[in-house]
Design a protein around this motif. Structure first.
Motif, PDB file in Angstrom:
ATOM      1  N   ALA A 184       0.824  -1.204   0.000  1.00 58.43           N
ATOM      2  CA  ALA A 184       0.000   0.000   0.000  1.00 58.43           C
ATOM      3  C   ALA A 184       0.859   1.255   0.000  1.00 58.43           C
ATOM      4  O   ALA A 184       0.588   2.214  -0.745  1.00 58.43           O
ATOM      5  CB  ALA A 184      -0.931  -0.006   1.212  1.00 58.43           C
ATOM      6  N   ALA A 185       1.905   1.278   0.819  1.00 59.07           N
ATOM      7  CA  ALA A 185       2.765   2.462   0.906  1.00 59.07           C
ATOM      8  C   ALA A 185       3.469   2.724  -0.414  1.00 59.07           C
ATOM      9  O   ALA A 185       3.575   3.874  -0.862  1.00 59.07           O
ATOM     10  CB  ALA A 185       3.786   2.275   2.028  1.00 59.07           C
ATOM     11  N   TYR A 186       3.948   1.669  -1.068  1.00 53.63           N
ATOM     12  CA  TYR A 186       4.643   1.847  -2.341  1.00 53.63           C
ATOM     13  C   TYR A 186       3.700   2.402  -3.399  1.00 53.63           C
ATOM     14  O   TYR A 186       4.042   3.335  -4.137  1.00 53.63           O
ATOM     15  CB  TYR A 186       5.253   0.530  -2.810  1.00 53.63           C
ATOM     16  CG  TYR A 186       6.122   0.684  -4.042  1.00 53.63           C
ATOM     17  CD1 TYR A 186       7.490   0.865  -3.912  1.00 53.63           C
ATOM     18  CD2 TYR A 186       5.576   0.670  -5.322  1.00 53.63           C
ATOM     19  CE1 TYR A 186       8.290   1.027  -5.028  1.00 53.63           C
ATOM     20  CE2 TYR A 186       6.363   0.832  -6.440  1.00 53.63           C
ATOM     21  CZ  TYR A 186       7.723   1.003  -6.294  1.00 53.63           C
ATOM     22  OH  TYR A 186       8.512   1.174  -7.404  1.00 53.63           O
ATOM     23  N   ASN A 187       2.504   1.843  -3.487  1.00 52.53           N
ATOM     24  CA  ASN A 187       1.565   2.294  -4.503  1.00 52.53           C
ATOM     25  C   ASN A 187       1.107   3.726  -4.256  1.00 52.53           C
ATOM     26  O   ASN A 187       0.853   4.478  -5.206  1.00 52.53           O
ATOM     27  CB  ASN A 187       0.378   1.346  -4.597  1.00 52.53           C
ATOM     28  CG  ASN A 187       0.677   0.127  -5.440  1.00 52.53           C
ATOM     29  OD1 ASN A 187       0.549   0.154  -6.659  1.00 52.53           O
ATOM     30  ND2 ASN A 187       1.100  -0.958  -4.791  1.00 52.53           N
ATOM     31  N   THR A 227      10.589  -1.879   3.384  1.00 48.49           N
ATOM     32  CA  THR A 227       9.737  -1.942   4.570  1.00 48.49           C
ATOM     33  C   THR A 227       9.633  -0.561   5.205  1.00 48.49           C
ATOM     34  O   THR A 227      10.644   0.129   5.371  1.00 48.49           O
ATOM     35  CB  THR A 227      10.310  -2.932   5.594  1.00 48.49           C
ATOM     36  OG1 THR A 227      10.365  -4.236   5.003  1.00 48.49           O
ATOM     37  CG2 THR A 227       9.445  -2.994   6.848  1.00 48.49           C
ATOM     38  N   ALA A 228       8.435  -0.163   5.577  1.00 48.23           N
ATOM     39  CA  ALA A 228       8.251   1.105   6.273  1.00 48.23           C
ATOM     40  C   ALA A 228       8.981   1.056   7.611  1.00 48.23           C
ATOM     41  O   ALA A 228       9.024   0.005   8.269  1.00 48.23           O
ATOM     42  CB  ALA A 228       6.770   1.379   6.481  1.00 48.23           C
ATOM     43  N   ALA A 229       9.550   2.190   8.017  1.00 47.28           N
ATOM     44  CA  ALA A 229      10.322   2.243   9.263  1.00 47.28           C
ATOM     45  C   ALA A 229       9.500   1.741  10.450  1.00 47.28           C
ATOM     46  O   ALA A 229      10.022   1.061  11.346  1.00 47.28           O
ATOM     47  CB  ALA A 229      10.809   3.672   9.509  1.00 47.28           C
ATOM     48  N   ARG A 236       8.928  -5.166  13.708  1.00 41.70           N
ATOM     49  CA  ARG A 236       8.115  -6.384  13.621  1.00 41.70           C
ATOM     50  C   ARG A 236       8.773  -7.396  12.680  1.00 41.70           C
ATOM     51  O   ARG A 236       8.778  -8.602  12.961  1.00 41.70           O
ATOM     52  CB  ARG A 236       6.710  -6.040  13.131  1.00 41.70           C
ATOM     53  CG  ARG A 236       5.987  -5.047  14.019  1.00 41.70           C
ATOM     54  CD  ARG A 236       4.551  -4.843  13.584  1.00 41.70           C
ATOM     55  NE  ARG A 236       3.745  -6.020  13.880  1.00 41.70           N
ATOM     56  CZ  ARG A 236       2.439  -6.068  13.684  1.00 41.70           C
ATOM     57  NH1 ARG A 236       1.805  -5.025  13.195  1.00 41.70           N
ATOM     58  NH2 ARG A 236       1.760  -7.169  13.965  1.00 41.70           N
ATOM     59  N   ILE A 237       9.324  -6.913  11.564  1.00 42.17           N
ATOM     60  CA  ILE A 237      10.015  -7.804  10.636  1.00 42.17           C
ATOM     61  C   ILE A 237      11.229  -8.439  11.313  1.00 42.17           C
ATOM     62  O   ILE A 237      11.462  -9.659  11.209  1.00 42.17           O
ATOM     63  CB  ILE A 237      10.450  -7.032   9.375  1.00 42.17           C
ATOM     64  CG1 ILE A 237       9.235  -6.508   8.600  1.00 42.17           C
ATOM     65  CG2 ILE A 237      11.331  -7.897   8.482  1.00 42.17           C
ATOM     66  CD1 ILE A 237       8.387  -7.575   7.972  1.00 42.17           C
ATOM     67  N   ARG A 238      11.996  -7.628  12.031  1.00 38.43           N
ATOM     68  CA  ARG A 238      13.208  -8.138  12.680  1.00 38.43           C
ATOM     69  C   ARG A 238      12.880  -9.089  13.824  1.00 38.43           C
ATOM     70  O   ARG A 238      13.642 -10.028  14.090  1.00 38.43           O
ATOM     71  CB  ARG A 238      14.053  -6.957  13.165  1.00 38.43           C
ATOM     72  CG  ARG A 238      14.669  -6.191  11.996  1.00 38.43           C
ATOM     73  CD  ARG A 238      15.329  -4.904  12.395  1.00 38.43           C
ATOM     74  NE  ARG A 238      15.959  -4.278  11.222  1.00 38.43           N
ATOM     75  CZ  ARG A 238      16.420  -3.035  11.192  1.00 38.43           C
ATOM     76  NH1 ARG A 238      16.335  -2.264  12.269  1.00 38.43           N
ATOM     77  NH2 ARG A 238      16.970  -2.557  10.089  1.00 38.43           N
TER      78      ARG A 238
END
Length: 280
Positions: free
Chosen positions: A195-198, A261-263, A268-270
């Motif tokens: 969503a952020a990229y688009n 990935t958004a900051a 959460r990813i890590r």
């Protein structure tokens, strides 16, 4: 005369084997535009997460020649079902797909999942909290959504969409976000990075808001390489798994997984990266 016939038979036999062997040494990597995972257009072309993983694998899979083909996702599924020598970086393993495809260990993750709405409609959806996809699909049928054809998002979400199919489908991510922006849709179920990229691509970074919902996956959905479920495909996947075993623990690979990935989502990813490494 007998000897001549034998030689002729050998020539025919080797001629028959030649093209098949050449085909076995080729991989067609299928892609479509799904930024930031696959980027087929614009200044970031070929710089998506799955694009970078595809290049890494192509470089490491010595003995195979490869080509890339940009096709809609339904065409990818059809080709795998037909046993063609295709592979796709980014497939989600499902019981149905295991009937025709071979899957690698995870290459990346989809996370976190959100109800994506236009910023102008945020208050309306927050007024429905606790937000539930089930409630949206049953009690609020006037709110329009769409899903990518043949896509697997997450088990709980896929089950709801099977039970309560949305009124429309789309074949490209950009198409869906343009529809959301132009008030032809009210919401999408989507991963926040997509969503952020688009939103950035259409020149309106604040156009969309991602809201948590009851059925969202608390754990990441793992993306894998998906090849035809043939002896050829299983052999390629075995080679890919060996590459991934060597590459995934390193910082260079981690940087690929975290790319775009958004900051706000990086912690959460890590936090789940060790689970990612331990997964099969």
């Amino acid at each position: 005369m007998v000897k001549r016939r034998s030689l002729a038979g050998l020539v025919i036999a080797f001629g028959a084997l030649g093209p098949a062997r050449a085909e076995d040494d080729r991989i067609t990597w299928s892609v479509y535009d799904a930024p930031p995972y696959m980027i087929t257009e614009g200044e970031n072309r070929d710089g998506g997460i799955f694009d970078r993983i595809r290049h890494l694998l192509s470089d490491r899979l010595t003995g195979y020649s490869s080509s890339t083909l940009n096709v809609p996702f339904p065409r990818i599924i059809t080709s795998l079902k037909n046993g063609e020598t295709w592979c796709f970086v980014g497939g989600v393993r499902t019981p149905e797909r295991e009937g025709f495809a071979a899957f690698s260990r995870p290459v990346a993750m989809f996370y976190p999942l959100r109800i994506i709405v236009p910023a102008s409609k945020r208050a309306r959806f927050e007024g429905l909290e606790p937000l539930s996809l089930h409630a949206l699909l049953t009690d609020h049928r006037d709110l329009r959504t769409s899903v990518l054809r043949n896509r697997a998002i997450a088990p709980s979400v896929d089950a709801l969409f099977r039970q309560y199919p949305p009124g429309q489908t789309h074949s490209e991510f950009g198409e869906a976000f343009r529809m959301l922006l132009n008030d032809r849709l009210d919401y999408l179920v989507e991963f926040s990075s997509i969503a952020a990229y688009n939103a950035r691509q259409i020149g309106e970074p604040g156009a969309f808001v991602g809201l948590p919902f009851a059925e969202e996956n608390r754990e990441p959905v793992f993306a894998r390489v998906m090849c035809a479920g043939t002896p050829w495909g299983r052999a390629v996947v075995a080679r890919i798994d060996a590459v991934l075993a060597a590459e995934r623990p390193g910082p260079a690979y981690r940087s690929i997984v975290e790319a775009w990935t958004a900051a706000a989502d990086l912690p959460r990813i890590r936090a789940v990266y060790d689970t990612f490494l331990a997964s099969e």
